[in-house]
Design a protein around this motif. Structure first.
Motif, PDB file in Angstrom:
ATOM      1  N   ALA A 180       0.856  -1.189   0.000  1.00 26.15           N
ATOM      2  CA  ALA A 180       0.000   0.000   0.000  1.00 26.15           C
ATOM      3  C   ALA A 180       0.891   1.236   0.000  1.00 26.15           C
ATOM      4  CB  ALA A 180      -0.904  -0.008   1.237  1.00 26.15           C
ATOM      5  N   LYS A 181       0.308   2.401  -0.183  1.00 24.31           N
ATOM      6  CA  LYS A 181       1.087   3.643  -0.171  1.00 24.31           C
ATOM      7  C   LYS A 181       1.970   3.730   1.064  1.00 24.31           C
ATOM      8  CE  LYS A 181      -0.028   5.538  -4.001  1.00 24.31           C
ATOM      9  NZ  LYS A 181       0.973   5.537  -5.055  1.00 24.31           N
ATOM     10  N   LEU A 182       1.454   3.307   2.208  1.00 30.54           N
ATOM     11  CA  LEU A 182       2.257   3.174   3.419  1.00 30.54           C
ATOM     12  C   LEU A 182       1.899   1.839   4.050  1.00 30.54           C
ATOM     13  CD1 LEU A 182       4.279   4.267   5.451  1.00 30.54           C
ATOM     14  CD2 LEU A 182       2.378   5.385   6.628  1.00 30.54           C
ATOM     15  N   ASP A 183       2.895   0.973   4.166  1.00 31.60           N
ATOM     16  CA  ASP A 183       2.705  -0.373   4.706  1.00 31.60           C
ATOM     17  C   ASP A 183       3.674  -0.537   5.870  1.00 31.60           C
ATOM     18  OD1 ASP A 183       2.467  -3.092   5.191  1.00 31.60           O
ATOM     19  OD2 ASP A 183       2.645  -3.668   3.089  1.00 31.60           O
ATOM     20  N   VAL A 184       3.138  -0.699   7.082  1.00 28.63           N
ATOM     21  CA  VAL A 184       3.962  -0.824   8.278  1.00 28.63           C
ATOM     22  C   VAL A 184       3.866  -2.239   8.811  1.00 28.63           C
ATOM     23  CG1 VAL A 184       4.374   0.031  10.614  1.00 28.63           C
ATOM     24  CG2 VAL A 184       3.592   1.620   8.833  1.00 28.63           C
ATOM     25  N   ALA A 185       5.011  -2.915   8.913  1.00 29.67           N
ATOM     26  CA  ALA A 185       5.063  -4.255   9.499  1.00 29.67           C
ATOM     27  C   ALA A 185       5.380  -4.086  10.980  1.00 29.67           C
ATOM     28  CB  ALA A 185       6.116  -5.099   8.805  1.00 29.67           C
ATOM     29  N   GLY A 186       4.454  -4.453  11.822  1.00 32.32           N
ATOM     30  CA  GLY A 186       4.627  -4.262  13.257  1.00 32.32           C
ATOM     31  C   GLY A 186       3.741  -3.145  13.763  1.00 32.32           C
ATOM     32  N   SER A 187       3.875  -2.836  15.021  1.00 31.46           N
ATOM     33  CA  SER A 187       3.019  -1.809  15.612  1.00 31.46           C
ATOM     34  C   SER A 187       3.562  -0.421  15.305  1.00 31.46           C
ATOM     35  CB  SER A 187       2.919  -2.014  17.124  1.00 31.46           C
ATOM     36  OG  SER A 187       4.192  -1.921  17.702  1.00 31.46           O
ATOM     37  N   PHE A 188       2.684   0.563  15.398  1.00 30.23           N
ATOM     38  CA  PHE A 188       3.097   1.941  15.197  1.00 30.23           C
ATOM     39  C   PHE A 188       2.201   2.846  16.025  1.00 30.23           C
ATOM     40  CE2 PHE A 188      -0.249   1.406  12.134  1.00 30.23           C
ATOM     41  CZ  PHE A 188      -0.884   2.632  12.064  1.00 30.23           C
ATOM     42  N   TYR A 189       2.648   4.060  16.197  1.00 29.25           N
ATOM     43  CA  TYR A 189       1.898   5.045  16.957  1.00 29.25           C
ATOM     44  C   TYR A 189       1.716   6.265  16.091  1.00 29.25           C
ATOM     45  CZ  TYR A 189       0.650   8.370  20.590  1.00 29.25           C
ATOM     46  OH  TYR A 189       0.007   9.303  21.332  1.00 29.25           O
ATOM     47  N   LEU A 190       0.508   6.779  16.036  1.00 22.80           N
ATOM     48  CA  LEU A 190       0.194   7.969  15.264  1.00 22.80           C
ATOM     49  C   LEU A 190      -0.438   8.979  16.195  1.00 22.80           C
ATOM     50  CD1 LEU A 190       0.025   9.257  12.444  1.00 22.80           C
ATOM     51  CD2 LEU A 190      -2.222   8.219  12.212  1.00 22.80           C
ATOM     52  N   GLU A 191       0.132  10.157  16.238  1.00 23.64           N
ATOM     53  CA  GLU A 191      -0.361  11.174  17.154  1.00 23.64           C
ATOM     54  C   GLU A 191      -0.913  12.352  16.371  1.00 23.64           C
ATOM     55  OE1 GLU A 191       1.458  14.175  20.497  1.00 23.64           O
ATOM     56  OE2 GLU A 191       2.473  12.308  20.104  1.00 23.64           O
ATOM     57  N   GLY A 192      -1.931  12.991  16.899  1.00 26.59           N
ATOM     58  CA  GLY A 192      -2.388  14.218  16.269  1.00 26.59           C
ATOM     59  C   GLY A 192      -3.890  14.366  16.186  1.00 26.59           C
ATOM     60  N   GLY A 193      -4.637  13.284  16.099  1.00 24.63           N
ATOM     61  CA  GLY A 193      -6.085  13.389  15.983  1.00 24.63           C
ATOM     62  C   GLY A 193      -6.747  13.438  17.345  1.00 24.63           C
ATOM     63  N   SER A 194      -8.010  13.833  17.346  1.00 22.63           N
ATOM     64  CA  SER A 194      -8.757  13.926  18.598  1.00 22.63           C
ATOM     65  C   SER A 194      -9.518  12.644  18.919  1.00 22.63           C
ATOM     66  CB  SER A 194      -9.765  15.079  18.492  1.00 22.63           C
ATOM     67  OG  SER A 194     -10.717  14.779  17.477  1.00 22.63           O
ATOM     68  N   GLY A 195      -9.679  11.766  17.918  1.00 23.45           N
ATOM     69  CA  GLY A 195     -10.471  10.556  18.111  1.00 23.45           C
ATOM     70  C   GLY A 195     -11.930  10.741  17.719  1.00 23.45           C
ATOM     71  N   ASP A 196     -12.300  11.950  17.334  1.00 22.09           N
ATOM     72  CA  ASP A 196     -13.686  12.293  16.993  1.00 22.09           C
ATOM     73  C   ASP A 196     -13.973  11.930  15.532  1.00 22.09           C
ATOM     74  OD1 ASP A 196     -16.231  13.337  16.852  1.00 22.09           O
ATOM     75  OD2 ASP A 196     -15.562  15.414  16.733  1.00 22.09           O
ATOM     76  N   ALA A 197     -14.225  10.638  15.269  1.00 20.74           N
ATOM     77  CA  ALA A 197     -14.423  10.160  13.903  1.00 20.74           C
ATOM     78  C   ALA A 197     -15.762  10.563  13.305  1.00 20.74           C
ATOM     79  CB  ALA A 197     -14.284   8.642  13.854  1.00 20.74           C
ATOM     80  N   ASN A 198     -16.814  10.692  14.144  1.00 22.58           N
ATOM     81  CA  ASN A 198     -18.130  10.996  13.584  1.00 22.58           C
ATOM     82  C   ASN A 198     -18.430  12.498  13.554  1.00 22.58           C
ATOM     83  OD1 ASN A 198     -18.767  11.578  16.232  1.00 22.58           O
ATOM     84  ND2 ASN A 198     -20.210   9.881  16.489  1.00 22.58           N
ATOM     85  N   GLY A 199     -17.499  13.316  14.074  1.00 18.37           N
ATOM     86  CA  GLY A 199     -17.621  14.761  13.939  1.00 18.37           C
ATOM     87  C   GLY A 199     -18.632  15.431  14.846  1.00 18.37           C
ATOM     88  N   ASP A 200     -19.011  14.778  15.948  1.00 15.72           N
ATOM     89  CA  ASP A 200     -20.006  15.404  16.832  1.00 15.72           C
ATOM     90  C   ASP A 200     -19.372  16.271  17.932  1.00 15.72           C
ATOM     91  OD1 ASP A 200     -19.014  13.567  18.648  1.00 15.72           O
ATOM     92  OD2 ASP A 200     -20.910  12.497  18.921  1.00 15.72           O
ATOM     93  N   GLY A 201     -18.028  16.412  17.900  1.00 14.05           N
ATOM     94  CA  GLY A 201     -17.366  17.279  18.865  1.00 14.05           C
ATOM     95  C   GLY A 201     -16.922  16.587  20.134  1.00 14.05           C
ATOM     96  N   THR A 202     -17.265  15.330  20.297  1.00 15.28           N
ATOM     97  CA  THR A 202     -16.833  14.570  21.477  1.00 15.28           C
ATOM     98  C   THR A 202     -16.321  13.204  21.038  1.00 15.28           C
ATOM     99  OG1 THR A 202     -19.012  13.581  21.842  1.00 15.28           O
ATOM    100  CG2 THR A 202     -18.570  15.677  22.961  1.00 15.28           C
ATOM    101  N   VAL A 203     -15.566  12.555  21.894  1.00 19.02           N
ATOM    102  CA  VAL A 203     -15.116  11.194  21.638  1.00 19.02           C
ATOM    103  C   VAL A 203     -16.013  10.275  22.454  1.00 19.02           C
ATOM    104  CG1 VAL A 203     -13.191   9.585  21.810  1.00 19.02           C
ATOM    105  CG2 VAL A 203     -12.746  11.981  21.279  1.00 19.02           C
ATOM    106  N   ASN A 204     -16.760   9.418  21.749  1.00 20.91           N
ATOM    107  CA  ASN A 204     -17.716   8.554  22.431  1.00 20.91           C
ATOM    108  C   ASN A 204     -17.880   7.236  21.678  1.00 20.91           C
ATOM    109  OD1 ASN A 204     -19.474   9.134  20.258  1.00 20.91           O
ATOM    110  ND2 ASN A 204     -20.147  11.004  21.279  1.00 20.91           N
ATOM    111  N   PHE A 205     -18.845   6.436  22.098  1.00 20.67           N
ATOM    112  CA  PHE A 205     -19.093   5.134  21.495  1.00 20.67           C
ATOM    113  C   PHE A 205     -19.403   5.248  19.999  1.00 20.67           C
ATOM    114  CE2 PHE A 205     -21.628   1.263  20.699  1.00 20.67           C
ATOM    115  CZ  PHE A 205     -20.660   0.326  21.029  1.00 20.67           C
ATOM    116  N   GLY A 206     -20.049   6.336  19.604  1.00 20.43           N
ATOM    117  CA  GLY A 206     -20.369   6.544  18.189  1.00 20.43           C
ATOM    118  C   GLY A 206     -19.109   6.588  17.322  1.00 20.43           C
ATOM    119  N   ASP A 207     -18.005   7.126  17.870  1.00 19.57           N
ATOM    120  CA  ASP A 207     -16.742   7.159  17.147  1.00 19.57           C
ATOM    121  C   ASP A 207     -16.197   5.751  16.945  1.00 19.57           C
ATOM    122  OD1 ASP A 207     -16.410  10.082  16.986  1.00 19.57           O
ATOM    123  OD2 ASP A 207     -16.250   9.942  19.158  1.00 19.57           O
ATOM    124  N   ILE A 208     -16.311   4.919  17.968  1.00 17.43           N
ATOM    125  CA  ILE A 208     -15.836   3.539  17.870  1.00 17.43           C
ATOM    126  C   ILE A 208     -16.613   2.786  16.799  1.00 17.43           C
ATOM    127  CG2 ILE A 208     -15.628   1.342  19.117  1.00 17.43           C
ATOM    128  CD1 ILE A 208     -15.179   3.081  21.652  1.00 17.43           C
TER     129      ILE A 208
END
Length: 181
Positions: free
Chosen positions: A130-158
């Motif tokens: 793929a454009k970026l293929d990582v073998a093993g674990s990695f850590y990515l920092e920078g996002g808030s975790g708010d995937a659904n865009g409601d302004g909070t991090v909750n079960f809906g994001d999961i």
């Protein structure tokens, strides 16, 4: 240095160090710096090798090899980028490869000028799928975790992330960044 460009009939080659480009006959626009750099390049052109024995057996064209013994096992490969001490490309005859310290690899790095390459980058894998293929674990920092865009991090994001990972939902580029995906 001794025997630098001693067989050269090509033009615009530069060699500094013992036996640099010693067997070059018709190759042009090569730069070798360090003893035995590009020593057995006979016809390849536009290669740059910095370091003792860098590109030692290469006959390809347009390679960039930085570090002692960098790319010394490459034979006919062209347009490769090899960085680090005693680092080689995954294939000695392959083209458009990248190896940085035998940890970061690239395939099909075919872009020139302002054209973006069609290839892939791998961390810990020589054959990125793929454009970026990582073998093993990695850590990515920078996002808030708010995937659904409601302004909070909750079960809906999961749920949104789970559906995305299963291919059942699409996330916008902005949502991917916010979710740290």
């Amino acid at each position: 240095g001794v025997s630098v460009l001693s067989s050269n009939t090509g033009s615009d080659n530069i060699g500094i160090g013992a036996a640099v480009l010693v067997t070059n006959t018709t190759g042009i626009n090569n730069i070798g710096l360090g003893s035995w750099a590009l020593a057995y390049n006979t016809t390849g052109s536009n290669n740059t090798a910095l370091g003792n024995y860098a590109g030692y057996t290469i006959t390809g064209t347009g390679n960039v090899l930085i570090g002692a013994r960098a790319g010394d096992a490459i034979t006919s490969g062209s347009q490769n980028i090899i960085l680090g001490y005693d680092i080689d490309a995954p294939s000695p005859t392959g083209n458009y490869q990248l190896s940085i310290g035998n940890l970061i690899f690239g395939t099909n790095l075919d872009g020139i000028g302002g054209v973006i390459s069609s290839g892939n980058i791998g961390i810990g894998t020589m054959t990125p799928a793929a454009k970026l293929d990582v073998a093993g674990s990695f850590y990515l920092e920078g996002g808030s975790g708010d995937a659904n865009g409601d302004g909070t991090v909750n079960f809906g994001d999961i749920i949104k992330i789970e559906r995305y990972l299963k291919g059942l939902d699409v996330l916008s580029r902005d949502s991917l960044a916010k979710a740290d995906i």
